[in-house]
Scaffold this active site. Sequence first.
Site: not given
Length: 540
Positions: A311, A320, A385
Site C-alpha cells: 500500500k 491497524r 477474502r
Amino acid sequence: MRSWARPPARRAAMLLPWARGLGARCLNRQLPLACGAPLRERAARGHGAGGKGLVLGIYSSEKDEGPAQFTSAGDAFDRLVSGKLRELLAVCGPPLKKGKTRIFHGLHQDFPSVVVVGLGKKNAGVNDQENWDEGKENIRAAVAAGCRHIQDLEIPCVEVDPCGDAQAAAEGSVLGLHEYNELKQKKKLVVTPQLHGSAESEAWQKGVIYAEGQNLARYLMEAPANYITPIKFAEQIEQKLRSFSNVKVHIRPESWIATHQMGAFLSVAKGSAEPPIFLEIHYLGGANTNDSPLVFVGKGVTFDSGGISLKPSSGMDAMRADMGGAATICSAIVTAAALNLPLNIIGLAPLCENMPSGKANKPGDVVRAKNGKTIQVDNTDAEGRLLLADALCYAHNFNARAIVNAATLTGAMDVALGSAATGVFTNSSWLWTHLYEASILTGDRVWRMPLFEHYTKQVTDCPLADLSNIGKYSRAGGACTAAAFLKEFVTASHWAHLDIAGVMSNKDEVPYLRKGMAGRPTRTLVEFAARLSQDSHNTK
C-alpha cells in the site's frame, strides 16, 4: 472516581445572585450563543469544589415562532429553580436548534453546571428517507454534545435526562465521551454519566451495555498494531468473557490452523513474524445448548501493509484497524453475553498480519482453501477474502441458523457508500430484513448490495486456478466481486457479508462519535442478534 465535596454555603451564596442576573447568564462565544465570563472563570466559580453536571433536553417548537418545550425532566428542574432556566433560555438568543447546546451555571447547588441540549422535533420517529429513527439519533447526538461540555469543565459526573428514550440517551452519553488516550501521559478527565431520575433505569442500563460494546470495538481498532497483535487481540477478548460461565473461548494456534487445512489463511499469515491465531468463541445463551447457533465471522488482519502489493505509505497507519470485522463481531458477542441474550452464538476470527517478506505471498501464487478450491493471488492486498474463505468453510460445521461475516474488505465499498452505511450482500431476504430493521433502531445503517452472477463470472474466469482473488476487470465493482468471491465458499441458505470498510473510521459524520475508529456496526449486530433471539421462525 475522585471524591468531590459540595461547595461551601458562602460560595453558593456568591453564585446565586450572579445566576439571577439576566445580562451575564450564558458562556462566552467559545460555545454557541454564549456571552459573559470566560469558560475557565465560570468553571472555577461553578464547580471547582464539587457537584455534578446535568444535561437536560428541550424540543423544538412545532411552529417556528412558538415556545420550545422541555422534556419532563427539564420541566421538573425548571420548577425546582423557580422558572429561572426558562427565563435564561428566553434571553440567551433564538430557540435552541437540534444538536446545539447552552450552558448555565449556579442555578442549583447540586448541579453547578447545567447544559440544555436541542432535541429537534418531538416524536420525530422513523424517517423513511433516512432509514433510521430520527428521534433516537437526535437524542444520541444532543446528549453526546452536552456530556462533552461537562467533560470540558472537568466535572467528574454528569446526570443525563432520559429525553423520553433512556437507551438512546445512554448510548449518546457513553459513546460521546469515549476517547482512546491509553498511551498519553496527559489524559482527559473520565466522566461518569448517570441517569437523571429513577424512571427508565432498565432501558438506560441496556443503552450503556450497547455503547460499551461499541467502545470495546473502537478501543481494539484504535490501538497500535504493536499493542494489538493476533495473540493480544485474542487474549483481550478472552479476558472480557472470562466472567461468563456460559462462554467458551478457544485460541487456536498455527498448528491447529494447518491441521484444518486452512491454506488460504496461512498463505497470508506466513509473510509476518507474528504467528496467526484462529479465535473461536461459543456463547451458549439459548434454552437448549444444541439449538442451531448464529455464527459470526470477522476478518482479523491486525495490520495490513498490503504485502508484496504494498500500500502507499500515506495513511497506512490506519490499517491497524483492518481487524475491524473481528473487533465488531467479538464485541457484539461480549455485549450479547452481558445482556444474557437467549440464543446461541459462535464467533470465528482468523487473526494475522499481512506483511511483505521473503515468505510472503507473491502475485500469481496459487493457494488452496479449506474446501479444496484453488485461488490465484493476483493481488496480495486482497488478502481479507483469503482469511474469510477458510473461516466461512469452517463455519458450516455448526449447523448454523445463519452465518454473518463482517470485514473491512474493500476500498470500493468506501467509494460506493462512504460512511453512511454498511454494505450488505446476502442470499437471504429473511436475514436482510432482520439486519435492516435492527439498523433503523441503532442508527448504524445498512444498505443492500447486489450478488449477481455477473460478478461471479469475473472471479471464476481465472487462468491458473478455480478463482482469482480480484475481478478480471480490476477496479470495476470491486466490493461486488469481493462478495461474489466469498459466495464461492458458502452453501448455507442464510448468509450475509457485511463490508464495513466505509464505516471503519469517523471524522465528523456521526456527531456522537469522536474522530477515530468507529467500532461500527457493533450495535446493529447486537440488535440483530436480539431480534433473532425473539424470532421463532424456522429458517432451516
